[in-house]
Design a protein around this motif. Structure first.
Motif, PDB file in Angstrom:
ATOM      1  N   LEU A 159      11.972   2.269  16.029  1.00  0.00           N
ATOM      2  CA  LEU A 159      13.080   2.611  15.136  1.00  0.00           C
ATOM      3  C   LEU A 159      12.847   2.095  13.727  1.00  0.00           C
ATOM      4  CD1 LEU A 159      16.047   1.707  17.537  1.00  0.00           C
ATOM      5  CD2 LEU A 159      14.966   3.936  17.177  1.00  0.00           C
ATOM      6  N   ASP A 160      11.862   1.235  13.564  1.00  0.00           N
ATOM      7  CA  ASP A 160      11.576   0.646  12.250  1.00  0.00           C
ATOM      8  C   ASP A 160      10.072   0.671  12.050  1.00  0.00           C
ATOM      9  OD1 ASP A 160      11.499  -0.879   9.898  1.00  0.00           O
ATOM     10  OD2 ASP A 160      11.373  -2.735  11.045  1.00  0.00           O
ATOM     11  N   SER A 161       9.557   1.697  11.410  1.00  0.00           N
ATOM     12  CA  SER A 161       8.120   1.813  11.264  1.00  0.00           C
ATOM     13  C   SER A 161       7.779   2.418   9.917  1.00  0.00           C
ATOM     14  CB  SER A 161       7.527   2.676  12.380  1.00  0.00           C
ATOM     15  OG  SER A 161       8.059   3.978  12.332  1.00  0.00           O
ATOM     16  N   PHE A 162       6.536   2.216   9.523  1.00  0.00           N
ATOM     17  CA  PHE A 162       6.068   2.850   8.301  1.00  0.00           C
ATOM     18  C   PHE A 162       5.942   4.351   8.526  1.00  0.00           C
ATOM     19  CE2 PHE A 162       4.140  -1.459   8.074  1.00  0.00           C
ATOM     20  CZ  PHE A 162       4.823  -1.879   6.944  1.00  0.00           C
ATOM     21  N   THR A 163       6.143   5.132   7.479  1.00  0.00           N
ATOM     22  CA  THR A 163       6.007   6.576   7.580  1.00  0.00           C
ATOM     23  C   THR A 163       4.578   6.959   7.206  1.00  0.00           C
ATOM     24  OG1 THR A 163       8.308   6.881   6.993  1.00  0.00           O
ATOM     25  CG2 THR A 163       6.883   8.786   6.778  1.00  0.00           C
ATOM     26  N   ILE A 164       3.777   7.254   8.192  1.00  0.00           N
ATOM     27  CA  ILE A 164       2.408   7.675   7.953  1.00  0.00           C
ATOM     28  C   ILE A 164       2.146   8.951   8.746  1.00  0.00           C
ATOM     29  CG2 ILE A 164       1.265   5.548   7.283  1.00  0.00           C
ATOM     30  CD1 ILE A 164       0.836   4.860  10.109  1.00  0.00           C
ATOM     31  N   PRO A 165       1.361   9.862   8.232  1.00  0.00           N
ATOM     32  CA  PRO A 165       1.215  11.187   8.823  1.00  0.00           C
ATOM     33  C   PRO A 165       0.786  11.203  10.281  1.00  0.00           C
ATOM     34  CG  PRO A 165       0.260  11.119   6.627  1.00  0.00           C
ATOM     35  CD  PRO A 165       0.640   9.720   6.965  1.00  0.00           C
ATOM     36  N   SER A 166      -0.125  10.309  10.660  1.00  0.00           N
ATOM     37  CA  SER A 166      -0.672  10.383  12.010  1.00  0.00           C
ATOM     38  C   SER A 166       0.184   9.677  13.046  1.00  0.00           C
ATOM     39  CB  SER A 166      -2.083   9.779  12.025  1.00  0.00           C
ATOM     40  OG  SER A 166      -2.019   8.422  11.646  1.00  0.00           O
ATOM     41  N   GLY A 167       1.125   8.855  12.621  1.00  0.00           N
ATOM     42  CA  GLY A 167       1.923   8.065  13.555  1.00  0.00           C
ATOM     43  C   GLY A 167       1.134   6.872  14.063  1.00  0.00           C
ATOM     44  N   ILE A 168       1.833   5.862  14.519  1.00  0.00           N
ATOM     45  CA  ILE A 168       1.174   4.673  15.064  1.00  0.00           C
ATOM     46  C   ILE A 168       1.887   4.244  16.328  1.00  0.00           C
ATOM     47  CG2 ILE A 168       0.205   3.758  12.921  1.00  0.00           C
ATOM     48  CD1 ILE A 168       2.650   2.054  12.596  1.00  0.00           C
ATOM     49  N   ASN A 169       1.153   3.512  17.160  1.00  0.00           N
ATOM     50  CA  ASN A 169       1.688   3.007  18.425  1.00  0.00           C
ATOM     51  C   ASN A 169       2.412   4.085  19.219  1.00  0.00           C
ATOM     52  OD1 ASN A 169       0.660   0.513  17.802  1.00  0.00           O
ATOM     53  ND2 ASN A 169       2.593  -0.344  17.123  1.00  0.00           N
ATOM     54  N   LEU A 176       0.827  -1.197   0.000  1.00  0.00           N
ATOM     55  CA  LEU A 176       0.000   0.000   0.000  1.00  0.00           C
ATOM     56  C   LEU A 176       0.869   1.257   0.000  1.00  0.00           C
ATOM     57  CD1 LEU A 176      -2.717  -0.967   2.649  1.00  0.00           C
ATOM     58  CD2 LEU A 176      -2.977  -0.923   0.168  1.00  0.00           C
ATOM     59  N   GLY A 177       0.459   2.274  -0.704  1.00  0.00           N
ATOM     60  CA  GLY A 177       1.150   3.558  -0.652  1.00  0.00           C
ATOM     61  C   GLY A 177       0.817   4.273   0.650  1.00  0.00           C
ATOM     62  N   SER A 178       1.534   5.355   0.923  1.00  0.00           N
ATOM     63  CA  SER A 178       1.389   6.053   2.200  1.00  0.00           C
ATOM     64  C   SER A 178      -0.040   6.508   2.498  1.00  0.00           C
ATOM     65  CB  SER A 178       2.341   7.256   2.258  1.00  0.00           C
ATOM     66  OG  SER A 178       2.235   7.897   3.504  1.00  0.00           O
ATOM     67  N   PRO A 179      -0.743   7.186   1.591  1.00  0.00           N
ATOM     68  CA  PRO A 179      -2.110   7.602   1.935  1.00  0.00           C
ATOM     69  C   PRO A 179      -3.037   6.415   2.172  1.00  0.00           C
ATOM     70  CG  PRO A 179      -1.284   8.830   0.050  1.00  0.00           C
ATOM     71  CD  PRO A 179      -0.332   7.703   0.279  1.00  0.00           C
ATOM     72  N   ALA A 180      -2.921   5.391   1.310  1.00  0.00           N
ATOM     73  CA  ALA A 180      -3.788   4.219   1.450  1.00  0.00           C
ATOM     74  C   ALA A 180      -3.472   3.451   2.734  1.00  0.00           C
ATOM     75  CB  ALA A 180      -3.631   3.307   0.232  1.00  0.00           C
TER      76      ALA A 180
END
Length: 234
Positions: A193-203, A34-38
């Protein structure tokens, strides 16, 4: 430190453990494509977003019953999503080693219910702590902590076959199971230290260690109850 097995005999084939591992890997591969927005939309929908879960809970209490399956679906689906390779590999290595013996003790169906219920309870605790948070929580960290707690109670004298990677050399070790009680919480700090780059952040960090500690206690209590029943019926 990498757990690869234990010194206990295999009493049954851990079909639920391997099935849940396969589901997690499959969904992770889906996340990767999936791309970043999706991806952001996907995790916002299927992750545990406290503000959304709190709103769905209020709707369900108010009698809007359609909110209930949406609530349960998010709480369950989030257990099989991961923020990066570190979280995926770390969680599944622990789950494979410790889940097999716990599954053999509880039985396949009870183990699946135990895992899902522990995950729902620890995720719900995240919601109760910060019901207005908009960032999603994903991963089965709380549920796997419960599995580790159950293993510690059920097999306190077990030895865990482990590998210590030193650059290009892999040193085999046999460690007591209680060591992994501490190592589990240490390795959680590396996941960010190893995460997907998404605008809202996770965990988002904060109370996650406390909820995993609750998961550990839930697992220990569940296994204690199961062993008491086994002794009584025996």
């Amino acid at each position: 430190m990498i757990p690869i097995g234990d010194n206990l005999p295999r009493r049954s084939h851990p079909i639920v453990t391997y099935g849940l591992i396969g589901l997690s890997v499959g969904l992770f591969l889906w996340e990767l494509q999936l791309g970043s927005p999706a991806l952001n939309d996907f995790l916002q929908t299927w992750g545990v977003v406290p503000a959304r879960i709190a709103a769905l809970s209020q709707d369900a209490i108010a009698g809007q019953w359609l909110a209930l399956p949406l609530l349960v679906a998010s709480l369950v689906a989030s257990l099989f999503l991961h923020q990066g390779f570190a979280q995926l590999l770390g969680n599944l290595l622990f789950f494979r080693v410790f889940g097999a013996q716990v599954e053999a003790t509880l039985g396949h169906g009870a183990f699946l219910a135990f895992f899902v219920l522990a995950g729902i309870m620890t995720s719900s605790l995240q919601v109760l702590i910060n019901p207005t948070l908009q960032a999603p929580f994903i991963g089965a960290n709380g549920a796997i902590a419960a599995v580790l707690g159950a293993y510690l109670v059920g097999f306190p004298k077990a030895k865990i076959d482990s590998i210590l990677p030193l650059v290009v050399v892999f040193v085999p070790l046999e460690l007591p199971v209680w060591f992994y009680l501490f190592w589990w919480f240490i390795q959680q700090a590396t996941y960010g230290l190893d995460s997907f780059t998404i605008p809202s952040g996770i965990n988002p960090s904060g109370w996650s260690y406390w909820t995993q500690a609750i998961g550990l206690l839930l697992g220990a209590a569940g296994m204690k109850f199961r062993l008491m029943n086994i002794r009584t019926s025996g």
